[in-house]
Scaffold this motif. Structure first.
Motif, short mmCIF file in Angstrom:
data_model
loop_
_atom_site.label_atom_id
_atom_site.label_comp_id
_atom_site.label_asym_id
_atom_site.label_seq_id
_atom_site.Cartn_x
_atom_site.Cartn_y
_atom_site.Cartn_z
N LEU A 30 0.82 -1.21 0.00
CA LEU A 30 0.00 0.00 0.00
C LEU A 30 0.86 1.26 0.00
CD1 LEU A 30 -2.79 -1.12 2.46
CD2 LEU A 30 -2.86 -1.06 -0.04
N GLY A 31 2.03 1.19 0.61
CA GLY A 31 2.94 2.33 0.56
C GLY A 31 3.39 2.62 -0.85
N ILE A 32 3.72 1.56 -1.58
CA ILE A 32 4.12 1.74 -2.98
C ILE A 32 2.93 2.21 -3.82
CG2 ILE A 32 4.86 0.50 -5.06
CD1 ILE A 32 6.61 -1.25 -3.19
N LEU A 48 5.86 7.03 5.04
CA LEU A 48 5.87 6.54 6.42
C LEU A 48 5.43 5.09 6.51
CD1 LEU A 48 4.44 9.67 8.29
CD2 LEU A 48 6.79 8.80 8.32
N CYS A 49 4.50 4.69 5.67
CA CYS A 49 4.05 3.30 5.61
C CYS A 49 5.19 2.38 5.14
CB CYS A 49 2.84 3.19 4.69
SG CYS A 49 1.89 1.69 4.88
N LEU A 50 5.94 2.83 4.15
CA LEU A 50 7.10 2.06 3.68
C LEU A 50 8.17 1.94 4.77
CD1 LEU A 50 7.44 3.41 0.05
CD2 LEU A 50 6.82 1.09 0.73
N ILE A 51 8.41 3.02 5.49
CA ILE A 51 9.38 2.96 6.59
C ILE A 51 8.90 2.00 7.66
CG2 ILE A 51 10.39 4.34 8.46
CD1 ILE A 51 10.37 6.72 6.48
N SER A 52 7.60 2.02 7.94
CA SER A 52 7.02 1.08 8.91
C SER A 52 7.25 -0.35 8.48
CB SER A 52 5.51 1.33 9.07
OG SER A 52 5.25 2.62 9.53
N ALA A 53 7.10 -0.62 7.20
CA ALA A 53 7.29 -1.98 6.69
C ALA A 53 8.71 -2.47 6.96
CB ALA A 53 6.99 -2.04 5.19
N PHE A 54 9.69 -1.62 6.75
CA PHE A 54 11.07 -2.05 6.97
C PHE A 54 11.40 -2.20 8.45
CE2 PHE A 54 11.43 -0.59 2.58
CZ PHE A 54 11.98 -1.75 2.03
N ALA A 88 3.45 -4.18 21.36
CA ALA A 88 2.08 -3.64 21.30
C ALA A 88 2.11 -2.12 21.17
CB ALA A 88 1.30 -4.05 22.55
N GLY A 89 2.99 -1.48 21.92
CA GLY A 89 3.12 -0.03 21.83
C GLY A 89 3.61 0.42 20.47
N MET A 90 4.60 -0.30 19.94
CA MET A 90 5.15 0.06 18.63
C MET A 90 4.08 -0.07 17.54
SD MET A 90 6.88 -1.54 15.58
CE MET A 90 6.62 -3.15 16.15
N TYR A 91 3.33 -1.17 17.56
CA TYR A 91 2.29 -1.36 16.55
C TYR A 91 1.16 -0.33 16.72
CZ TYR A 91 4.08 -5.60 14.42
OH TYR A 91 4.84 -6.50 13.71
N THR A 92 0.88 0.07 17.96
CA THR A 92 -0.14 1.09 18.18
C THR A 92 0.30 2.43 17.59
OG1 THR A 92 -0.83 -0.02 20.22
CG2 THR A 92 -1.48 2.28 19.96
N VAL A 93 1.56 2.79 17.78
CA VAL A 93 2.07 4.04 17.22
C VAL A 93 2.05 4.00 15.69
CG1 VAL A 93 4.15 5.46 16.97
CG2 VAL A 93 3.46 4.65 19.22
N LEU A 94 2.50 2.87 15.11
CA LEU A 94 2.50 2.75 13.65
C LEU A 94 1.07 2.80 13.10
CD1 LEU A 94 5.21 -0.02 13.06
CD2 LEU A 94 5.45 2.46 12.87
#
Length: 149
Positions: A30-32, A48-54, A88-94
């Motif tokens: 979806l980032g691409i 930001l979505c692409l950065i999250s993926a990596f 859980a916190g990291m995924y909530t922020v993303l």
């Protein structure tokens, strides 16, 4: 231990890890897809979505830290996410970042936000049930990392 046996453990961290892999695939795709929109704010959120993926890739597939040349600061950052609560916190922020993409209008980035929050819920449930984090051996959990070293 096979993948089916891992799911039968009823450890929510396994479910969170595999949901994280699904989120990784969605964030990458979806980032691409959204980076080619003509809306500047949506392009920022797709980056930001692409950065999250990596970031998710290195968190959920731990043996990549051993085989990919990364800096020591990046390694230290990734190694902070070893507990269920930190994940859980990291995924909530993303997820919150992707939910904020609604300010540019509705887009497919919402699907990434939904899957990211589901992964956060799985990790939070594992934390609430005081389950120890169990990484999937298929994704390079226990045993695989030691074989590479």
């Amino acid at each position: 231990m096979s993948l089916g046996e891992e799911f039968r453990l009823r450890n929510f961290s396994i479910y969170g890890q595999w949901t994280g892999v699904l989120a990784l695939i969605l964030c990458l795709a979806l980032g691409i897809a959204n980076i080619f929109s003509f809306h500047v704010v949506r392009i920022i959120f797709s980056v930001l979505c692409l950065i999250s993926a990596f970031v998710i890739l290195f968190i959920e597939v731990p043996f990549l830290l051993r085989i990919c040349p990364t800096s020591s600061t990046f390694d230290a950052f990734i190694r902070r996410f070893t507990t269920n609560w930190m994940r859980a916190g990291m995924y909530t922020v993303l997820s919150a970042i992707q939910w904020a993409s609604l300010c540019s209008g509705a887009s497919s980035l919402i699907a990434a936000a939904v899957v990211l929050i589901i992964a956060a819920i799985f990790y939070a449930l594992a934390g609430l049930k005081s389950q120890e984090f169990v990484g999937s051996k298929t994704l390079g959990g226990q045993g695989v990392v030691q074989m590479i070293v």
